[in-house]
Design an enzyme around this catalytic site. Structure first.
Site, PDB file in Angstrom:
ATOM      1  N   GLU A   1      -9.669   5.845   2.926  1.00  0.00           N
ATOM      2  CA  GLU A   1     -10.480   4.736   3.288  1.00  0.00           C
ATOM      3  C   GLU A   1      -9.648   3.666   3.560  1.00  0.00           C
ATOM      4  OE1 GLU A   1      -9.699   4.861   0.179  1.00  0.00           O
ATOM      5  OE2 GLU A   1      -9.140   2.842  -0.155  1.00  0.00           O
TER       6      GLU A   1
ATOM      7  N   SER B   1       1.673  -9.493  -1.048  1.00  0.00           N
ATOM      8  CA  SER B   1       1.187  -8.365  -0.635  1.00  0.00           C
ATOM      9  C   SER B   1       1.342  -7.615   0.690  1.00  0.00           C
ATOM     10  CB  SER B   1      -0.172  -7.791  -1.145  1.00  0.00           C
ATOM     11  OG  SER B   1      -1.097  -8.713  -0.588  1.00  0.00           O
TER      12      SER B   1
ATOM     13  N   LYS C   1       0.901  -1.235  -0.033  1.00  0.00           N
ATOM     14  CA  LYS C   1      -0.043   0.031  -0.086  1.00  0.00           C
ATOM     15  C   LYS C   1       0.810   1.221   0.056  1.00  0.00           C
ATOM     16  CE  LYS C   1      -4.217  -1.690   0.002  1.00  0.00           C
ATOM     17  NZ  LYS C   1      -4.903  -1.347  -1.328  1.00  0.00           N
TER      18      LYS C   1
END
Lengths: 265, 387
Positions: free
Chosen positions: B106, B371, B84
């Protein structure tokens, strides 16, 4: 029955400010809908906006979110929309408000003729920007529904011109940076230049202001910006929670209608 | 920059947001051509994000599968513990460039919220993160991390109180605050130009995979596997490799076995309009968005990025759904075989990768994008183990 576009043009030609209340379709309300819409007509409404509930209404504040949640948990579906349009459009010219997905899911060839047959003459889609509107304009045109586009503060002048020319029936001008609701917005935005631009671009198209119109003062302010009328939604729905009844309509719309008449006179 | 991927994408938003989306697209076009911006992004990618991340040969996991080799792209080692940050860093620099003093975001699993809080602190931008109450409960460590990083965490109590509702709340905030605020959207979803911007900032994953696999085994992998919620790590893996021969497998959350569609929009949904884009959406016959369920908060989403919708329809990528219990199984495999605690999101991809490896000969290479790391999921995994 007049079309929404005709009713608003008529009001304009008679120099009457248009008052358009909003009511959300809800299976639990169908029985009382006729008397509520009748009360709106008697209070001076020119047309009605009938909202179809959606699970993820991003342009709506807490009041209309809660209203939609209740309607959906009451099992409200497409058949309730059609039934409500049939009831309402016998009394007031009726436009349907819906987010894009339910109409898309049902397919234009089903959804549009279905509300047109029931008597709707307008469609308002709050999450449809001008760039995405083209197929919607074509499809609504085929089914003689006026697709009402929304203008907003912060939108460039050239874009407002395009919106005013592309919209049908009227231009729905959002009054502020924010979602629907009765909470005071921190600042008042002078909408006069936007209204003037829209009128100049499309002289025959009325401009109605919505979002935050809740009392005589906010309605009078909208007219002072040069608008041809106002849309009242959350202020009504906030009180419908307690009582979905003609008396509620009279209490909310009565004073606003008087303020509008005073401005018109 | 494409507005559409095949028929998918677009910008289905209230007009109020259109000026901000245009400004964002304008600034982004200017920034990507600006050597100063690119140099700053490269510098911080290296010195703050910790890039490049390694490509790791999972020897014991490969032995377990007894087939094709499994390699892990270690995005769990990026600053903050997930891919991210790649996107948060890029968009943070864009926000700074646009002169917006406030960031909103969010978050589902909390990883994007943490990444945004980190870049907000590093760039001196006020940061508020919307998070569903259900997710705050199941990803508590990340709530604490965001708060320690100086972000305000706003609990979202509407709808099913997960990622979808957090996006609704962030969009509503943005409609009201658009002149002073940048919405740092964390996945490759939402209205144009977000899917393209996020894909480009995440494409560093796939570009590194190309370079590193050539260095490690002399060619590109045969198959790339990544988990898909909104789909940002998967698009970052697939997008730069889309004109190669590499096969793509996207892995969605199937939820609990014998219960509904989980959160697998591509596998079980149909095209519709959610959060500003036309893409696959889990919805009912009436066009109302369905409730979703998955053990992983980061995949628990009814929509998916529009580029994935097109990769699916065009046949360029395959998408499958993996159930909660299989993801948990893969979590434990990686912990025991390789000494790595994966997040539950990529655990879905790991399970699918092992299944693929079993069916393929040993000379084939599979790269899985790992991830994120699993620290945030320890409670959830522990609870599942006790059941």
């Amino acid at each position: 029955m007049l079309r929404v576009a005709e009713a608003l043009s008529l009001a304009r030609s008679q120099e009457r400010a248009a008052l358009v209340p909003y009511v959300m379709v809800d299976r639990g309300r169908t029985r009382r809908l006729r008397s509520v819409v009748q009360a709106a007509l008697e209070a001076g409404a020119s047309a009605l906006e009938l909202g179809f509930p959606f699970s993820d209404p991003i342009a709506d504040g807490p009041i209309l979110q809660a209203t939609a949640d209740r309607a959906l948990s009451n099992g409200t579906d497409w058949s309730d929309l059609v039934e409500s349009v049939e009831i309402a459009s016998g009394i007031l010219p009726t436009a349907v408000m819906s987010y894009a997905n339910p109409f898309w899911r049902h397919g234009f060839d089903h959804s549009l003729p279905s509300i047109a047959r029931a008597g709707a003459s307008g469609l308002i889609v709050p999450d449809l920007s001008l760039e995405e509107a083209r197929p919607w304009i074509a499809a609504t045109g085929r089914h003689s529904i006026d697709l009402v586009l929304l203008g907003a503060p912060g939108v460039s002048e050239t874009r407002t011109v395009r919106l005013a020319r592309a919209t049908r029936g009227f231009l729905y001008l959002v009054a502020r940076y924010g979602t629907t609701g009765t909470a005071l917005s921190a600042e008042r935005i002078d909408l006069t230049p936007i209204v003037r631009t829209a009128h100049r671009a499309a002289p025959r198209t009325p401009v109605l202001i919505g979002f935050g119109i809740k009392d005589p003062a906010t309605a009078a302010q909208a007219l002072a910006y040069g608008a041809d009328g106002v849309i009242v939604a959350s202020a009504l729905e906030e009180r419908f929670v307690r009582s979905f009844a003609p008396a509620t309509v009279r209490r909310v719309l009565g004073p606003i209608a008087r303020a509008l008449r005073a401005r018109g006179a | 920059m494409p507005r559409r991927f095949g028929p998918y994408g677009g910008a289905f938003v209230p007009e109020t947001l259109v000026p901000a989306l245009s400004e964002l697209e304008r600034e982004w076009r200017a920034a990507r051509r600006d050597p100063t911006f690119r140099a700053e992004l490269r510098r911080l990618s290296r010195t703050l994000a910790g890039r490049p991340t390694p490509l790791y040969f999972a020897r014991r996991l490969t032995e377990r599968a007894r087939g094709a080799q499994i390699w892990l792209k270690r995005e769990d080692l990026v600053h903050g513990g997930a891919h991210k940050f790649n996107n948060a860093l890029g968009q943070g620099l864009l926000a700074k460039r646009m002169g917006k003093p406030r960031l909103i975001a969010e978050t589902g699993a909390g990883q994007h919220g943490v990444a945004t809080a980190m870049i907000g602190a590093a760039l001196g931008l006020e940061t508020e993160v919307y998070m569903g109450e259900v997710d705050m409960e199941r990803q508590r460590p990340n709530v604490l991390r965001m708060e320690l990083l100086g972000a305000k965490v706003r609990p979202v109590t509407s709808g099913q109180r997960t990622l979808k509702d957090a996006i609704n709340a962030a969009l509503r905030d943005w409609i009201s605050s658009v002149r002073t605020t940048h919405y740092l959207l964390g996945s490759a979803v939402g209205p144009h130009p977000f899917p393209s911007i996020v894909a480009e900032f995440q494409s560093v994953i796939g570009r590194e995979i190309a370079v590193q696999s050539r260095a490690a085994f002399g060619r590109l992998p045969d198959l790339a596997v990544a988990c898909v919620g909104g789909g940002s790590n998967a698009i970052g893996t697939f997008h730069p490799l889309r004109r190669t021969e590499v096969e793509f497998l996207g892995v969605e959350a199937g939820g609990a076995r014998l219960r509904g569609a989980g959160a697998a929009s591509l596998s079980h949904g149909r095209p519709g309009i959610l959060h500003g884009a036309y893409s696959y959406v889990l919805q009912d016959r009436e066009g109302q968005i369905s409730e979703t369920e998955s053990i992983s908060a980061g995949l628990d989403y009814a929509g998916v990025g529009p580029e994935h919708a097109w990769l699916k329809d065009s046949g360029r990528a395959r998408y499958i759904a993996v159930h909660d219990d299989d993801a948990l199984r893969a979590f434990h495999w990686l912990a025991r075989d390789e000494g790595i605690l994966p997040a539950l999101e990529p655990a879905h991809a790991l399970f699918a990768a092992v299944a693929e490896a079993r069916r393929r000969p040993p000379h084939q290479r599979i790269v899985v994008t790992l991830s994120g790391r699993g620290d945030k999921d320890l409670e959830v995994v522990g609870r599942a183990a006790r059941r």
